[in-house]
Write a protein that holds these residues in place. Structure first.
Motif, short mmCIF file in Angstrom:
data_model
loop_
_atom_site.label_atom_id
_atom_site.label_comp_id
_atom_site.label_asym_id
_atom_site.label_seq_id
_atom_site.Cartn_x
_atom_site.Cartn_y
_atom_site.Cartn_z
N HIS A 1 35.61 38.75 21.20
CA HIS A 1 36.26 37.83 20.33
C HIS A 1 37.04 36.87 20.67
O HIS A 1 37.03 35.82 19.55
N ASP A 2 37.97 37.84 22.29
CA ASP A 2 38.68 36.72 22.64
C ASP A 2 38.54 35.35 23.44
O ASP A 2 38.63 35.05 23.76
N ASP B 1 41.10 44.70 16.01
CA ASP B 1 41.59 43.95 16.68
C ASP B 1 43.77 43.97 16.72
O ASP B 1 43.59 43.90 17.33
N HIS C 1 37.18 36.64 12.72
CA HIS C 1 38.26 37.65 13.18
C HIS C 1 39.51 37.12 12.93
O HIS C 1 40.14 38.12 12.87
N HIS C 2 40.27 35.95 12.77
CA HIS C 2 41.61 36.06 12.37
C HIS C 2 41.69 35.54 11.04
O HIS C 2 42.50 35.20 10.15
N HIS D 1 40.60 28.74 19.17
CA HIS D 1 40.41 30.15 20.10
C HIS D 1 38.97 30.88 19.58
O HIS D 1 37.53 31.20 20.11
#
Ligand SMILES: [Fe+2]
Length: 349
Positions: free
Chosen positions: A195-196, A277, A248-249, A224
């Motif tokens: 994810h990152d 997360d 995911h954010h 990112h």
């Protein structure tokens, strides 16, 4: 587009023949040797399994007509032991009746050939399956490079302390708790690990900088998610993981990034990933503050739910799971800050 015929079957492709009748084995072996295959032979299932494990052949041919070799069961054992790796198995029978064909397919066989067979057709089918295996191996190899890169980057960075690896494993456990399929759980594991990964395209100093960040710095950090999606996009096998990486954010109330998606428009895997997360990020130690206890983190997340950060039902399930199995999960995964006197108490009711 490149034709499959142009993809080479490796010169020393190896084949395992399982047949207890010498004359048949020799016939099949002669066919393979004429085409430069390396041949392993066995008349006994236990020995065949041993060859499968130690010599790692590329393909297996099993004669299912012999009563003392349960070819269907052996096929299933090969497939189980191969796991995610593609290991082609061809069954040979004197009379390929419908029942045997169905049973063969159910045991995972990739092809079914009637004996006696035409050697050229037989070889053509073998080579076709080996081309498919070659493509699978290449794909898995490429995917493994990206997954290994993500894990390696973390191991080398003491500040992340294996965060993505934990998020992957933890997300998979959460997916299991939610009743998602094994396939979805595996997607969550990969999504967590990756994810990152987009952070490798940005300055490391920026991610180590304690808050508050300027608007300009925040805009750079937000990228990112998109960079991570771009890194994984060329791999077809990761296509189902891309939405979780990109989103995911996002927030339940639509105030997240990069697209400001709202509610159930945020893909489910991304909603799951964002909860895990954040939990792990808060639970783990960071450069500029001590990690919090699981209880404290869940309390904070409960408050954030009221502010519109999380999918409320998913967060309730997460807290429920943590109360039931959190101590075990944290012992296996994040592990850093569970005080002994807390271990028998609910994390958050
Ligand atoms: Fe992130």
């Amino acid at each position: 587009m490149i034709s499959n015929n142009l993809i080479p079957v490796k010169y020393t492709a190896s084949v395992l023949i399982v047949d207890d009748l010498q004359s048949d084995t020799e016939l099949i072996e002669a066919v393979f040797k004429s085409d430069d295959f390396r041949v392993f032979k066995s008349a006994h299932p236990v020995e065949a399994i041993d060859i499968f494990e130690t010599s790692q052949p590329d393909i297996a041919i099993i004669d299912i007509t012999r009563p003392d070799i349960n070819g269907f069961q052996l096929c299933q054992i090969f497939k189980d032991r191969a796991g995610r790796r593609f290991f082609p198995v061809i069954l040979i029978a004197a009379h390929s009746d419908r029942g045997s064909r169905i049973k063969g397919l159910e045991s995972g066989a990739d092809d079914f050939i009637s004996s006696p067979f035409d050697p050229r057709e037989f070889l053509a089918r073998i080579r076709s399956l080996l081309r498919l295996k070659h493509l699978h191996d290449e794909l898995e190899h490429s995917e493994n490079i990206i997954l290994t890169l993500a894990a390696t980057l973390e191991v080398r960075d003491p500040h992340t302390q294996g965060h993505s690896t934990r998020v992957g494993e933890f997300s998979k456990e959460f997916g299991d708790y939610l009743g998602l399929s094994l396939q979805e759980q595996e997607l969550l594991r990969k999504a967590g690990l990756l994810h990152d990964i987009g952070k490798i395209g940005l300055s490391k100093d920026l991610f180590l900088k304690p808050p508050p960040l300027t608007d300009e710095e925040m805009e750079i950090i937000k990228k990112h998610t998109i960079i991570g999606e771009q890194i994984c996009k060329p791999l077809h096998s990761l296509r189902e993981v891309l939405p979780a990486i990109r989103h995911h954010h996002e927030r339940w109330d639509g105030n997240g990034f990069p697209d400001g998606l709202k509610g159930e428009d945020v893909p489910l895997l991304a909603r799951i990933l964002s909860i895990v997360d954040s939990f792990d990020a808060m639970f783990s130690e960071r450069l500029y503050r001590e990690g919090r206890t699981a209880f404290e983190v869940l309390e904070v997340m409960g408050e954030e739910k009221h502010l519109g950060q999380w999918d409320p039902r998913l967060l309730e399930h997460f807290i429920e799971m943590m109360n039931l199995t959190g101590h075990d999960l944290l012992g296996l995964g994040a592990g850093a800050d569970v005080r002994p006197d807390e271990q028998k108490e609910p994390l958050l009711l």
